[in-house]
Design an enzyme around this catalytic site. Structure first.
Site, mmCIF file in Angstrom:
data_model
loop_
_atom_site.group_PDB
_atom_site.id
_atom_site.type_symbol
_atom_site.label_atom_id
_atom_site.label_comp_id
_atom_site.label_asym_id
_atom_site.label_seq_id
_atom_site.Cartn_x
_atom_site.Cartn_y
_atom_site.Cartn_z
ATOM 1 N N GLY A 43 21.735 44.579 24.865
ATOM 2 C CA GLY A 43 22.413 43.289 24.710
ATOM 3 C C GLY A 43 23.904 43.441 24.564
ATOM 4 N N THR A 97 26.133 41.308 27.072
ATOM 5 C CA THR A 97 26.644 40.019 27.547
ATOM 6 C C THR A 97 26.297 38.893 26.564
ATOM 7 O OG1 THR A 97 26.305 40.774 29.801
ATOM 8 C CG2 THR A 97 26.556 38.398 29.494
ATOM 9 N N GLY A 102 31.158 37.611 29.411
ATOM 10 C CA GLY A 102 30.423 38.464 30.340
ATOM 11 C C GLY A 102 31.275 39.626 30.801
ATOM 12 N N ILE A 130 19.672 38.957 29.168
ATOM 13 C CA ILE A 130 19.271 40.308 28.789
ATOM 14 C C ILE A 130 17.943 40.679 29.462
ATOM 15 C CG2 ILE A 130 18.871 41.883 26.848
ATOM 16 C CD1 ILE A 130 21.766 40.623 27.113
ATOM 17 N N ALA A 159 24.008 53.449 34.108
ATOM 18 C CA ALA A 159 23.150 52.518 34.839
ATOM 19 C C ALA A 159 23.723 52.206 36.218
ATOM 20 C CB ALA A 159 22.969 51.238 34.030
ATOM 21 N N LEU A 203 15.611 38.036 61.876
ATOM 22 C CA LEU A 203 14.251 37.498 61.724
ATOM 23 C C LEU A 203 14.193 35.984 61.941
ATOM 24 C CD1 LEU A 203 13.706 40.360 60.444
ATOM 25 C CD2 LEU A 203 11.921 39.210 59.144
ATOM 26 N N GLU A 219 26.104 44.579 35.686
ATOM 27 C CA GLU A 219 26.691 45.931 35.584
ATOM 28 C C GLU A 219 28.100 45.959 36.140
ATOM 29 O OE1 GLU A 219 25.089 48.432 34.214
ATOM 30 O OE2 GLU A 219 23.041 47.682 34.150
HETATM 31 C C1 LIG Z 1 19.553 38.855 36.375
HETATM 32 C C2 LIG Z 1 20.593 39.370 35.432
HETATM 33 C C3 LIG Z 1 20.269 40.350 34.513
HETATM 34 C C4 LIG Z 1 21.239 40.791 33.588
HETATM 35 N N1 LIG Z 1 20.891 41.743 32.649
HETATM 36 C C5 LIG Z 1 21.788 42.058 31.665
HETATM 37 C C6 LIG Z 1 21.406 42.934 30.593
HETATM 38 O O1 LIG Z 1 20.294 43.489 30.574
HETATM 39 N N2 LIG Z 1 22.287 43.146 29.575
HETATM 40 C C7 LIG Z 1 23.524 42.577 29.565
HETATM 41 O O2 LIG Z 1 24.275 42.803 28.608
HETATM 42 N N3 LIG Z 1 23.920 41.746 30.575
HETATM 43 C C8 LIG Z 1 23.081 41.473 31.620
HETATM 44 N N4 LIG Z 1 23.455 40.623 32.641
HETATM 45 C C9 LIG Z 1 24.747 39.971 32.559
HETATM 46 C C10 LIG Z 1 25.780 40.507 33.541
HETATM 47 O O3 LIG Z 1 26.180 41.795 33.195
HETATM 48 C C11 LIG Z 1 26.948 39.502 33.565
HETATM 49 O O4 LIG Z 1 26.457 38.355 34.235
HETATM 50 C C12 LIG Z 1 28.177 40.042 34.248
HETATM 51 O O5 LIG Z 1 28.810 41.007 33.448
HETATM 52 C C13 LIG Z 1 29.197 38.935 34.580
HETATM 53 O O6 LIG Z 1 29.429 38.137 33.473
HETATM 54 P P1 LIG Z 1 29.346 36.528 33.586
HETATM 55 O O7 LIG Z 1 28.065 36.183 34.272
HETATM 56 O O8 LIG Z 1 29.580 35.988 32.235
HETATM 57 O O9 LIG Z 1 30.492 36.138 34.587
HETATM 58 P P2 LIG Z 1 32.050 35.924 34.201
HETATM 59 O O10 LIG Z 1 32.534 37.076 33.410
HETATM 60 O O11 LIG Z 1 32.221 34.555 33.660
HETATM 61 O O12 LIG Z 1 32.706 35.997 35.658
HETATM 62 C C14 LIG Z 1 32.587 34.931 36.600
HETATM 63 C C15 LIG Z 1 33.397 35.300 37.828
HETATM 64 O O13 LIG Z 1 34.745 35.513 37.482
HETATM 65 C C16 LIG Z 1 35.159 36.801 37.897
HETATM 66 N N5 LIG Z 1 36.123 37.347 36.936
HETATM 67 C C17 LIG Z 1 35.984 37.519 35.601
HETATM 68 N N6 LIG Z 1 37.071 38.092 35.082
HETATM 69 C C18 LIG Z 1 37.922 38.316 36.110
HETATM 70 C C19 LIG Z 1 39.202 38.906 36.232
HETATM 71 N N7 LIG Z 1 39.848 39.437 35.175
HETATM 72 N N8 LIG Z 1 39.770 38.958 37.451
HETATM 73 C C20 LIG Z 1 39.121 38.474 38.547
HETATM 74 N N9 LIG Z 1 37.910 37.913 38.496
HETATM 75 C C21 LIG Z 1 37.307 37.843 37.298
HETATM 76 C C22 LIG Z 1 33.907 37.625 37.935
HETATM 77 O O14 LIG Z 1 34.054 38.756 38.773
HETATM 78 C C23 LIG Z 1 32.926 36.604 38.471
HETATM 79 O O15 LIG Z 1 33.046 36.536 39.869
HETATM 80 C C24 LIG Z 1 22.537 40.235 33.616
HETATM 81 C C25 LIG Z 1 22.857 39.271 34.584
HETATM 82 C C26 LIG Z 1 21.909 38.854 35.491
HETATM 83 C C27 LIG Z 1 22.270 37.819 36.520
#
Ligand SMILES: Cc1cc2nc3c(=O)[nH]c(=O)nc-3n(C[C@H](O)[C@H](O)[C@H](O)COP(=O)(O)OP(=O)(O)OC[C@H]3O[C@@H](n4cnc5c(N)ncnc54)[C@H](O)[C@@H]3O)c2cc1C
Length: 386
Positions: A132, A134, A139, A165, A244, A340, A365
């Site tokens: 955990g 995020t 994120g 998570i 990872a 396809l 990741e």
């Molecule tokens: C199916 C799934 C499983 C997951 N499993 C886990 C897990 O097991 N554990 C865990 O901790 N997390 C997990 N995650 C979370 C994942 O790591 C986050 O979604 C990811 O780090 C992005 O964070 P966010 O979704 O909050 O997007 P945000 O951080 O809000 O970003 C949104 C957009 O803005 C862009 N952005 C952000 N900051 C900048 C910047 N400085 N410059 C330019 N662009 C930027 C990003 O690239 C993205 O395109 C999972 C996500 C999914 C979808």
């Protein structure tokens, strides 16, 4: 061997690596392929059952040593990820989160007691772990995390929440990252602790054969020995992510290979205008470009894997691999989808499922943008994001 391997890259692997790959490929053929379309459609995967089967084969924490872990090379682990993700990215995620995130965090930063308590059970799949980092509001920028850890006598109190998570709804233990007075610390939190609640995240349109959850922590009281003593600062969770991400560099190639093999077979038999789709120049141009990208991706993964085995792999090098291989795998899946035609959107074929899955893989990741920024920082010496 795959027809996509034009360059005989197989010859760069040793016998043991090829053997591990065959074993995992057989497991995926027997246990994943026949069911995965159905799991995906229903948004339900028998995670515990799969974990035990993967554990029996030594795939959980496969590249770690001791505590019942297989102690394989990074390349062998990468090949296993590739084969698992040829089945489904969600299935590979189950293994990655268990081994590279949850187990690795405990293996690298935990006390001897924590390792004895969790790692052997996690290696067999009897216990499932999650990771955990995020949060709903944090994120890409985990340094701003809002989850707090404060001391109360000898105990710790954890308060906050983690979002997205993987494995959380089926997990026994979560590695939770929280901000304490002295900085970011990690905790091994049994998920049946009072004050912890887990909610499954439904309606995902991607990674539907993977369980994802939200973890709420309401002043969760933990004994002093829940703290991972070796993990101090954000570099600890980031080092787990590097582990990872290396698996993902390989895994994404598996999804792409499955798309390519499916498409080659389809284009060879589907006829339009009196000849197979594979006989049209435009189709061949697509196939050639995709095969070239796949081979380049494999070379990149293998190079990074060999660096990891030599203990020389740097985080920004993993960023190069994650950025390129996931981006190209997604482009391959989308391109295969076009070949396809309408069948490309059908769950009878794996392509749309892989394409949808890779959307998550592109984001988790470290998003592609964050990896570009990591690479940009290395190139310029200037951080544009931290
Ligand atoms: C199916 C799934 C499983 C997951 N499993 C886990 C897990 O097991 N554990 C865990 O901790 N997390 C997990 N995650 C979370 C994942 O790591 C986050 O979604 C990811 O780090 C992005 O964070 P966010 O979704 O909050 O997007 P945000 O951080 O809000 O970003 C949104 C957009 O803005 C862009 N952005 C952000 N900051 C900048 C910047 N400085 N410059 C330019 N662009 C930027 C990003 O690239 C993205 O395109 C999972 C996500 C999914 C979808």
């Amino acid at each position: 061997m795959t027809p996509v391997d034009l360059l005989d890259l197989d010859s760069l692997l040793d016998d043991e690596e090829r053997q591990i790959r065959s074993v995992v490929r057989r497991l995926v053929d027997d246990r994943v392929r026949p069911h995965v379309a159905d799991w995906y459609e229903r948004g339900h995967v028998p995670a515990r059952e799969l974990a035990r089967e993967f554990g029996r084969l030594g795939l959980l924490g496969m590249h770690l040593t001791g505590y019942g872990c297989a102690g394989s090379t990074a390349v062998a682990y990468g090949l296993a990820c590739l084969e698992l993700e040829a089945g489904d990215s969600g299935v590979r995620s189950l293994v990655s989160v268990q081994g590279s995130l949850a187990m690795y965090a405990i293996w690298r930063y935990g006390s001897e007691e924590q390792k004895q308590r969790w790692l052997p059970a996690m290696a067999t799949g009897e216990a499932i772990g999650c990771f955990g980092l995020t949060e709903p509001d944090h994120g890409s920028d985990p340094a701003s995390m809002a989850t707090r850890a404060r001391r109360d006598g000898d105990d710790w109190l954890l308060h906050g929440g983690k979002m997205w998570i993987t494995n959380a709804p089926v997990a026994d233990v979560a590695v939770i990252w929280a901000r304490a007075e002295e900085g970011v610390r990690g905790f091994a939190v049994p998920l049946d602790s009072p004050g912890v609640s887990v909610r499954e995240i439904r309606r995902k349109m991607s990674l539907r054969a993977s369980v994802t959850g939200e973890i709420a922590l309401d002043d969760v009281r933990l004994p002093a020995d829940a703290l991972l003593p070796g993990a101090a600062g954000l570099k600890a969770p980031l080092s787990c992510l590097t582990e990872a991400r290396h698996g993902i560099v390989w895994g994404a190639l598996g999804a792409a290979r499955d798309c390519l093999e499916t498409t080659l077979a389809y284009a060879g038999t589907r006829t339009q205008f009196g000849r197979p789709l594979a006989g049209f120049q435009l189709t061949q141009a697509k196939l050639a470009d995709m095969a070239v990208e796949w081979q380049k991706g494999f070379l990149l993964a293998l190079h990074l894997g060999r660096l990891a085995d030599a203990g020389k792999l740097r985080p920004e090098q993993v960023s190069v691999g994650k950025l390129n291989n996931v981006r190209e795998a997604l482009a391959i899946a989308r391109q295969c989808r076009t070949i396809l035609g309408a069948n490309g959107v059908s769950g009878e074929y794996p392509i749309m499922r892989h394409a949808n899955n890779l959307e998550s893989v592109l984001t988790y990741e470290g998003t592609s943008e964050i990896h570009q920024l990591v690479i940009g920082q290395r190139l310029t010496g200037l951080s544009a994001f931290a």
